[in-house]
Design an enzyme around this catalytic site. Structure first.
Site, short mmCIF file in Angstrom:
data_model
loop_
_atom_site.label_atom_id
_atom_site.label_comp_id
_atom_site.label_asym_id
_atom_site.label_seq_id
_atom_site.Cartn_x
_atom_site.Cartn_y
_atom_site.Cartn_z
N GLY A 36 0.83 -1.20 0.00
CA GLY A 36 0.00 0.00 0.00
C GLY A 36 0.86 1.24 0.00
O GLY A 36 2.09 1.16 0.01
N GLY A 39 2.40 1.08 3.68
CA GLY A 39 2.95 -0.10 4.30
C GLY A 39 2.83 -1.35 3.45
O GLY A 39 2.26 -1.32 2.35
N VAL A 41 1.54 -5.39 3.29
CA VAL A 41 0.53 -6.26 3.89
C VAL A 41 1.02 -7.70 3.85
O VAL A 41 1.43 -8.20 2.80
CB VAL A 41 -0.82 -6.13 3.16
CG1 VAL A 41 -1.88 -6.98 3.87
CG2 VAL A 41 -1.27 -4.68 3.10
N LYS A 55 -0.95 -5.26 8.20
CA LYS A 55 -0.31 -4.17 7.45
C LYS A 55 0.74 -3.51 8.33
O LYS A 55 0.42 -2.83 9.31
CB LYS A 55 -1.32 -3.13 6.97
CG LYS A 55 -0.66 -2.02 6.17
CD LYS A 55 -1.64 -1.23 5.33
CE LYS A 55 -2.46 -0.29 6.13
NZ LYS A 55 -3.26 0.63 5.27
N ASP A 168 -9.96 8.01 -0.76
CA ASP A 168 -9.00 7.27 -1.59
C ASP A 168 -9.63 5.99 -2.14
O ASP A 168 -8.99 4.94 -2.19
CB ASP A 168 -7.74 6.93 -0.78
CG ASP A 168 -6.54 6.58 -1.68
OD1 ASP A 168 -6.56 6.98 -2.87
OD2 ASP A 168 -5.61 5.93 -1.21
#
Length: 331
Positions: A36, A39, A41, A55, A168
């Site tokens: 992401g 971070g 996952v 995450k 988002d």
């Protein structure tokens, strides 16, 4: 504790970093299931065999307030519980001090670890299922995903006194379970807002292509931000990854006719007249969502009303068919 992690009635747990290392094999590369903006996952496997998603946030950046993303996602997801929103199971925020070699000496350094744990969804993210070809997911699956995302967004906007704007929404942040139920995830940019106010931000943060023009041009944030993003996603679900860019080169009616024709051409033997009607309705909803003027966009509540009308018609037709068959059997 492991059973509590999957108990929907239990609040998200405060987890130790040692525990997360244990269930992810020390965050090994073979446990990575996604990346992401904030971070990596990992798949975590509990001792009882159940799976969760972990995450692990990237190390802090000196020029970015990434603690805000961690707090947003953690606190906002604490407030929500809906079948179309990814469920937060736990979180970890630990600060420790370790001795490290540095420049020929040993120094005491502060180490901060942050992580969030979610329900594991084996269907991966929506972007993995999109293509520019009309093959792949059938209409029933696509409609189910569209309805699921819309239901989740409706809950975020209207499910409590203070709405949550996601800010988002994109295919990479829509996760699917084994039955292809859509769940909205990644709340790093989300905001808990006063629904009576229009927010003006100081900088642009998000994903190009899913941000509305009033945000790009004037830094304005309203509930119609998420509606615009939803419209782009629906168009991509129905017309492939490049669907949104294609619709910008023609009138609304031309695009509706094009997508409808594509579906008829590839699904002619399996699509009923009811299905073709549903396709047209969803395209029209999506095109209204991506209107440049946010006032012309529908609210998520209005979108849900339109989708519910489709479901009502479908239930009525199913009841008619069931009644007809039962009557024939009785006769």
């Amino acid at each position: 504790m492991e059973d509590d992690l999957h108990d929907a009635s239990v609040m998200p747990r405060d987890l130790t970093f040692h525990f997360l290392q244990h269930i992810t094999k020390k965050f090994s590369n073979d446990r990575i299931i996604g990346h992401g903006g904030y971070g990596v996952v990992y798949k975590g496997v509990l001792d009882n065999g159940r799976e969760i998603a972990v995450k692990k946030l990237y190390p802090k950046h000196p020029e970015i307030d990434d603690d805000k993303q961690f707090k947003n996602e953690c606190i906002n997801l604490m407030r929500v519980q809906h079948q179309n929103v990814v469920r937060l199971l736990g979180y970890c925020h630990e600060i420790s001090h370790k001795i490290w070699p540095y420049d020929g000496k040993y120094v005491l350094a502060e180490v901060e670890e942050r992580a969030l744990c979610f329900e594991f969804l084996p269907g991966a993210s929506l972007d993995k299922h999109l293509s520019d070809e009309s093959s792949g997911l059938g209409w029933h699956a696509r409609y189910k995903i569209i309805k699921g995302i819309s239901e989740g967004l409706h809950y975020l906007h209207n499910g409590s006194k203070d709405p949550i704007y996601h800010l988002d929404l994109k295919p990479a942040n829509i996760l699917l379970d084994k039955s292809m139920m859509a769940k909205i995830g990644d709340f790093g940019l989300s905001r808990l807002v006063d629904s009576t106010k229009t927010i003006t931000t100081k900088d642009i943060r998000g994903t190009p292509g899913y941000m509305p023009p009033e945000y790009i041009d004037r830094y304005k944030i309203t509930a119609k931000f998420d509606v615009f993003s939803l419209g782009v996603i629906i168009i991509q679900i129905m017309a492939g990854r490049e669907g949104y860019s294609r619709c910008g080169d023609m009138s609304s009616q031309e695009f509706i006719n094009l997508v409808h024709h594509d579906w008829l051409k590839t699904r002619l033997t399996t699509m009923s007249s009811r299905t073709t009607h549903e396709v047209k309705i969803c395209i029209k909803i999506a095109l209204r969502c991506v209107e440049a003027d946010r006032v012309k966009r529908p609210t998520i509540a209005e979108i849900i009303d339109e989708l519910n009308k489709i479901d009502t018609v479908n239930r009525s037709l199913i009841d008619q068919v069931t009644y007809s068959r039962s009557k024939q059997e009785f006769d």
